[in-house]
Design a protein around this motif. Sequence first.
Motif, PDB file in Angstrom:
ATOM      1  N   LEU A  14      38.630  36.366  46.298  1.00 29.52           N
ATOM      2  CA  LEU A  14      39.794  35.946  45.516  1.00 29.52           C
ATOM      3  C   LEU A  14      40.780  37.106  45.391  1.00 29.52           C
ATOM      4  O   LEU A  14      40.402  38.211  45.011  1.00 29.52           O
ATOM      5  N   ASP A  15      42.024  36.868  45.720  1.00 27.98           N
ATOM      6  CA  ASP A  15      43.082  37.868  45.602  1.00 27.98           C
ATOM      7  C   ASP A  15      43.857  37.556  44.329  1.00 27.98           C
ATOM      8  O   ASP A  15      44.653  36.621  44.293  1.00 27.98           O
ATOM      9  N   LEU A  16      43.612  38.337  43.286  1.00 25.42           N
ATOM     10  CA  LEU A  16      44.263  38.063  42.006  1.00 25.42           C
ATOM     11  C   LEU A  16      45.710  38.527  41.975  1.00 25.42           C
ATOM     12  O   LEU A  16      46.435  38.175  41.051  1.00 25.42           O
ATOM     13  N   ARG A  17      46.144  39.243  42.989  1.00 25.29           N
ATOM     14  CA  ARG A  17      47.573  39.534  43.098  1.00 25.29           C
ATOM     15  C   ARG A  17      48.306  38.239  43.446  1.00 25.29           C
ATOM     16  O   ARG A  17      49.397  37.978  42.956  1.00 25.29           O
ATOM     17  N   LYS A  18      47.670  37.413  44.262  1.00 26.13           N
ATOM     18  CA  LYS A  18      48.258  36.121  44.635  1.00 26.13           C
ATOM     19  C   LYS A  18      48.003  35.054  43.579  1.00 26.13           C
ATOM     20  O   LYS A  18      48.730  34.061  43.532  1.00 26.13           O
ATOM     21  N   HIS A  19      46.967  35.254  42.759  1.00 24.85           N
ATOM     22  CA  HIS A  19      46.602  34.251  41.753  1.00 24.85           C
ATOM     23  C   HIS A  19      46.414  34.887  40.381  1.00 24.85           C
ATOM     24  O   HIS A  19      45.327  34.819  39.797  1.00 24.85           O
ATOM     25  N   PRO A  20      47.483  35.480  39.821  1.00 23.97           N
ATOM     26  CA  PRO A  20      47.347  36.128  38.514  1.00 23.97           C
ATOM     27  C   PRO A  20      47.007  35.147  37.392  1.00 23.97           C
ATOM     28  O   PRO A  20      46.478  35.545  36.356  1.00 23.97           O
ATOM     29  N   GLU A  21      47.258  33.876  37.627  1.00 29.77           N
ATOM     30  CA  GLU A  21      46.950  32.873  36.602  1.00 29.77           C
ATOM     31  C   GLU A  21      45.447  32.757  36.344  1.00 29.77           C
ATOM     32  O   GLU A  21      45.023  32.284  35.281  1.00 29.77           O
ATOM     33  N   LEU A  22      44.636  33.225  37.286  1.00 30.30           N
ATOM     34  CA  LEU A  22      43.177  33.157  37.122  1.00 30.30           C
ATOM     35  C   LEU A  22      42.609  34.379  36.388  1.00 30.30           C
ATOM     36  O   LEU A  22      41.452  34.376  35.991  1.00 30.30           O
ATOM     37  N   TYR A  23      43.424  35.398  36.217  1.00 32.34           N
ATOM     38  CA  TYR A  23      42.962  36.637  35.594  1.00 32.34           C
ATOM     39  C   TYR A  23      42.855  36.486  34.083  1.00 32.34           C
ATOM     40  O   TYR A  23      43.771  36.003  33.437  1.00 32.34           O
ATOM     41  N   ARG A  24      41.714  36.900  33.546  1.00 30.34           N
ATOM     42  CA  ARG A  24      41.504  36.957  32.111  1.00 30.34           C
ATOM     43  C   ARG A  24      41.251  38.412  31.741  1.00 30.34           C
ATOM     44  O   ARG A  24      40.399  39.079  32.344  1.00 30.34           O
ATOM     45  N   ILE A  25      41.975  38.900  30.767  1.00 34.11           N
ATOM     46  CA  ILE A  25      41.899  40.305  30.375  1.00 34.11           C
ATOM     47  C   ILE A  25      40.503  40.656  29.869  1.00 34.11           C
ATOM     48  O   ILE A  25      39.935  41.661  30.255  1.00 34.11           O
ATOM     49  N   GLY A  26      39.939  39.808  29.045  1.00 35.04           N
ATOM     50  CA  GLY A  26      38.628  40.088  28.489  1.00 35.04           C
ATOM     51  C   GLY A  26      38.688  41.249  27.513  1.00 35.04           C
ATOM     52  O   GLY A  26      39.742  41.586  26.970  1.00 35.04           O
ATOM     53  N   ARG A  27      37.551  41.880  27.316  1.00 34.57           N
ATOM     54  CA  ARG A  27      37.456  43.001  26.386  1.00 34.57           C
ATOM     55  C   ARG A  27      37.168  44.280  27.146  1.00 34.57           C
ATOM     56  O   ARG A  27      36.387  44.282  28.101  1.00 34.57           O
ATOM     57  N   GLY A  28      37.781  45.353  26.723  1.00 31.59           N
ATOM     58  CA  GLY A  28      37.481  46.666  27.281  1.00 31.59           C
ATOM     59  C   GLY A  28      37.622  46.737  28.786  1.00 31.59           C
ATOM     60  O   GLY A  28      38.684  46.448  29.335  1.00 31.59           O
ATOM     61  N   GLU A  29      36.523  47.057  29.437  1.00 29.74           N
ATOM     62  CA  GLU A  29      36.507  47.284  30.885  1.00 29.74           C
ATOM     63  C   GLU A  29      35.985  46.082  31.666  1.00 29.74           C
ATOM     64  O   GLU A  29      35.714  46.201  32.865  1.00 29.74           O
ATOM     65  N   GLN A  30      35.856  44.936  31.037  1.00 24.47           N
ATOM     66  CA  GLN A  30      35.273  43.780  31.719  1.00 24.47           C
ATOM     67  C   GLN A  30      35.985  43.494  33.038  1.00 24.47           C
ATOM     68  O   GLN A  30      37.199  43.437  33.093  1.00 24.47           O
ATOM     69  N   VAL A  32      36.229  45.326  35.694  1.00 26.29           N
ATOM     70  CA  VAL A  32      36.884  46.441  36.372  1.00 26.29           C
ATOM     71  C   VAL A  32      36.380  46.637  37.809  1.00 26.29           C
ATOM     72  O   VAL A  32      37.153  47.017  38.686  1.00 26.29           O
ATOM     73  N   LEU A  33      35.122  46.329  38.055  1.00 23.60           N
ATOM     74  CA  LEU A  33      34.575  46.519  39.405  1.00 23.60           C
ATOM     75  C   LEU A  33      34.498  45.211  40.185  1.00 23.60           C
ATOM     76  O   LEU A  33      33.795  45.128  41.196  1.00 23.60           O
ATOM     77  N   LEU A  34      35.260  44.211  39.756  1.00 21.14           N
ATOM     78  CA  LEU A  34      35.253  42.916  40.424  1.00 21.14           C
ATOM     79  C   LEU A  34      36.602  42.500  40.984  1.00 21.14           C
ATOM     80  O   LEU A  34      36.679  41.955  42.078  1.00 21.14           O
ATOM     81  N   VAL A  35      37.655  42.706  40.238  1.00 24.31           N
ATOM     82  CA  VAL A  35      38.959  42.107  40.526  1.00 24.31           C
ATOM     83  C   VAL A  35      39.642  42.764  41.721  1.00 24.31           C
ATOM     84  O   VAL A  35      39.981  43.950  41.695  1.00 24.31           O
ATOM     85  N   GLU A  36      39.830  41.964  42.756  1.00 28.63           N
ATOM     86  CA  GLU A  36      40.479  42.419  43.984  1.00 28.63           C
ATOM     87  C   GLU A  36      41.923  41.910  44.046  1.00 28.63           C
ATOM     88  O   GLU A  36      42.217  40.884  43.471  1.00 28.63           O
ATOM     89  N   PRO A  37      42.799  42.615  44.706  1.00 28.44           N
ATOM     90  CA  PRO A  37      42.581  43.783  45.555  1.00 28.44           C
ATOM     91  C   PRO A  37      42.570  45.108  44.785  1.00 28.44           C
ATOM     92  O   PRO A  37      42.438  46.171  45.375  1.00 28.44           O
TER      93      PRO A  37
END
Length: 157
Positions: A14-30, A32-37
Amino acid sequence: MLRSFDYTLDYAHLDLRKHPELYRIGRGEQGVLLVEPYKSEILPHWRFKTPKLARASSDKIYAMFLGYKAAGDFVGMDMARKFLQMGYTRARRYANHPGGRKYSKEDGTVLPYGLDPLKAEAAAIFKAKWNLAKSDEDYLRMKREHQARWESGHDTK
């Protein structure tokens, strides 16, 4: 109601640059090692072993934060903020516990506290940049906008 970080998405594909609507901020560092690119862009620069490495790393990641800001890329800004935060928290853990292990493998008890002044300095370097990022007025505005549009439970999908 704001949504927590969504661990069910297939982040490897999943490219969250192309799909920012799917991004959830969450808490703290949640996430951080998953979200691409972003993970692949930022992680190669993330170092905290010595104050010199921490300074170069935090400067580079903060510069990336500003680059994402200039591009109007909130997800990138938030991911850079998370890496700065993680630089602080990991360096702090290593400052407090030799080898970075906080809990005993045998019984889960907290291991003895020790202070490594070089790791503490590295942590302080990251904390200063993390504070700059998380208090940036444009970041805060874009965060509110992202939350209102995508995380409020009233998505316009």
